[in-house]
Design an enzyme around this catalytic site. Structure first.
Site, PDB file in Angstrom:
ATOM      1  N   LYS A 220       0.727  -1.090  -0.283  1.00  0.00           N
ATOM      2  CA  LYS A 220      -0.140  -0.264  -0.070  1.00  0.00           C
ATOM      3  C   LYS A 220       0.699   1.195   0.167  1.00  0.00           C
ATOM      4  CE  LYS A 220      -4.030   1.546   2.388  1.00  0.00           C
ATOM      5  NZ  LYS A 220      -5.025   1.299   0.972  1.00  0.00           N
TER       6      LYS A 220
HETATM    7  N1  PPE Z   1      -7.464  -1.360  -3.030  1.00  0.00           N
HETATM    8  C1  PPE Z   1      -7.462  -0.682  -2.795  1.00  0.00           C
HETATM    9  C2  PPE Z   1      -6.314  -0.155  -4.340  1.00  0.00           C
HETATM   10  C3  PPE Z   1      -7.011   0.313  -1.512  1.00  0.00           C
HETATM   11  O1  PPE Z   1      -6.823   1.100  -1.682  1.00  0.00           O
HETATM   12  C4  PPE Z   1      -8.182  -0.438  -0.609  1.00  0.00           C
HETATM   13  C5  PPE Z   1      -8.558   0.389   0.769  1.00  0.00           C
HETATM   14  C6  PPE Z   1      -8.758  -1.544  -0.525  1.00  0.00           C
HETATM   15  C7  PPE Z   1      -8.413  -2.868  -2.190  1.00  0.00           C
HETATM   16  C8  PPE Z   1      -9.214  -2.497   0.268  1.00  0.00           C
HETATM   17  O2  PPE Z   1      -8.554  -2.775   1.218  1.00  0.00           O
HETATM   18  P1  PPE Z   1      -8.913  -3.126   2.726  1.00  0.00           P
HETATM   19  O3  PPE Z   1      -9.412  -1.754   3.366  1.00  0.00           O
HETATM   20  O4  PPE Z   1      -7.925  -3.914   3.950  1.00  0.00           O
HETATM   21  O5  PPE Z   1     -10.574  -3.739   2.011  1.00  0.00           O
HETATM   22  N2  PPE Z   1      -8.335   1.170   0.222  1.00  0.00           N
HETATM   23  C9  PPE Z   1      -8.162   1.989   1.762  1.00  0.00           C
HETATM   24  C10 PPE Z   1      -8.004   3.755   1.762  1.00  0.00           C
HETATM   25  C11 PPE Z   1      -9.338   4.719   0.854  1.00  0.00           C
HETATM   26  C12 PPE Z   1      -8.828   6.064   1.217  1.00  0.00           C
HETATM   27  O6  PPE Z   1      -8.889   6.764   0.997  1.00  0.00           O
HETATM   28  O7  PPE Z   1      -7.303   6.683   1.714  1.00  0.00           O
HETATM   29  C13 PPE Z   1      -9.309   2.225   3.135  1.00  0.00           C
HETATM   30  O8  PPE Z   1     -10.434   1.509   3.022  1.00  0.00           O
HETATM   31  O9  PPE Z   1      -9.117   2.275   3.757  1.00  0.00           O
END
Ligand code: PPE
Length: 304
Positions: A158
């Site tokens: 990330k």
């Molecule tokens: N894909 C991406 C690209 C992503 O950024 C997230 C989380 C996910 C999948 C889902 O991952 P999880 O949260 O572990 O289920 N995105 C984060 C960032 C949001 C933001 O705008 O900053 C979040 O949901 O916290």
């Protein structure tokens, strides 16, 4: 954005307005930093709990390992830092943002002695794609921007800089009147949303993207587990945008987005144009867990 009182910075709690950095902070120039997004919920019994804290901190360490940032704190220290920050801010429910970044020192693409710094901020953050989105579903557009090739940016990490791609996709979708962008991978298969993983339902079976070009979402993992528990077949398999157009149901998952139904993609109505039965079932199981109503998944809650 609603301010909180304190931010955890390099092991110390400092005032919200004092958590500042130098403009030559390396990550600010080149994007090499990693972060997490975590949520803390208020349970039915009025206690608060951080959802899957250990998994998020483990993913933070994995992200840092991938891009070779050596976090100068232990996992335990960061977990307790999260709890401490929530407590001092007296928030019952919040979003939690740990960030690992390279501080100032040298410039250029071969930073040697720049300190690796860590911040943990918390703030109240409601429904990411709107209350109405969670209730009634959102409208999604396939982006003209492609998800990063797996050998261009590390998609399992990330990484701060990777989100330039997400922001461009999101802005494009919103300027075209949609709520969210869905990106395809470099081979043209569906990858993920700007900040969410994607699932769809067809004839009672669920499909989601395999762990190729996507972030290994923790909410995605919850949905896979919950589908299994509810006896719903789930496949991790590549699929195309037209397979999605003809789905009975679709939904996005993420810490911020939680489980948000998708009611339209590129002007095509998905199913009946409202959250479907399977989506509703998974959504309500998920909300039961985060409110502490399902004992089976109590292990996912870290009480504060
Ligand atoms: N894909 C991406 C690209 C992503 O950024 C997230 C989380 C996910 C999948 C889902 O991952 P999880 O949260 O572990 O289920 N995105 C984060 C960032 C949001 C933001 O705008 O900053 C979040 O949901 O916290």
């Amino acid at each position: 954005m609603e301010k909180a009182k304190k931010i955890w910075l390099d092991g110390e709690l400092v005032g919200w307005d004092d958590a500042n950095v130098h403009v030559l902070t390396h990550t600010l120039h080149y994007g090499l930093g990693v972060f997490e997004g975590i949520r803390c919920y208020e349970l039915d019994d009025k206690r608060s709990a951080v959802f899957r804290l250990k998994e998020h901190i483990d993913r933070l360490f994995d992200s840092a390992h991938i891009v070779e940032l050596d976090i100068p704190f232990s996992r335990e220290k960061l977990c307790s830092g999260v709890i401490e920050t929530i407590k001092i801010n007296t928030l019952r429910e919040c979003y939690i943002r740990p960030l690992v970044f390279l501080g100032d020192g040298s410039m250029g693409l071969f930073p040697k002695n720049n300190p690796v710094r860590v911040a943990i901020a918390v703030w109240p953050w409601g429904a990411y794609l709107g209350e109405d989105g969670v209730e009634n579903g959102i409208r999604v557009k396939i982006s003209s921007f492609t998800r990063q090739h797996v050998n261009v940016n590390m998609t399992k990490a990330k990484v701060c800089g990777s989100y330039v791609n997400s922001i461009m996709a999101k802005r494009e979708a919103v300027s075209c009147g949609y709520d969210e962008a869905l990106l395809l991978d470099t081979e043209g298969y569906v990858s993920e949303g700007s900040g969410e993983n994607i699932f769809f339902v067809k004839n009672g079976q669920i499909k989601t993207t395999p762990l190729t070009s996507i972030l290994r979402g923790i909410t995605r993992d919850c949905v896979i587990e919950l589908a299994g528990y509810n006896g719903i077949e789930i496949k991790e398999e590549r699929f195309t945008r037209d397979e999605l157009y003809t789905a009975d149901e679709a939904f996005l998952t993420g810490t911020a987005a939680e489980i948000t139904p998708v009611r339209e993609i590129d002007g095509r109505v998905i199913g009946e144009g409202k959250p479907g039965v399977v989506t509703r079932k998974l959504q309500s199981a998920f909300f039961d867990i985060i409110r502490g109503r399902l004992d089976k998944y109590e292990g996912w809650l870290q009480y504060i």
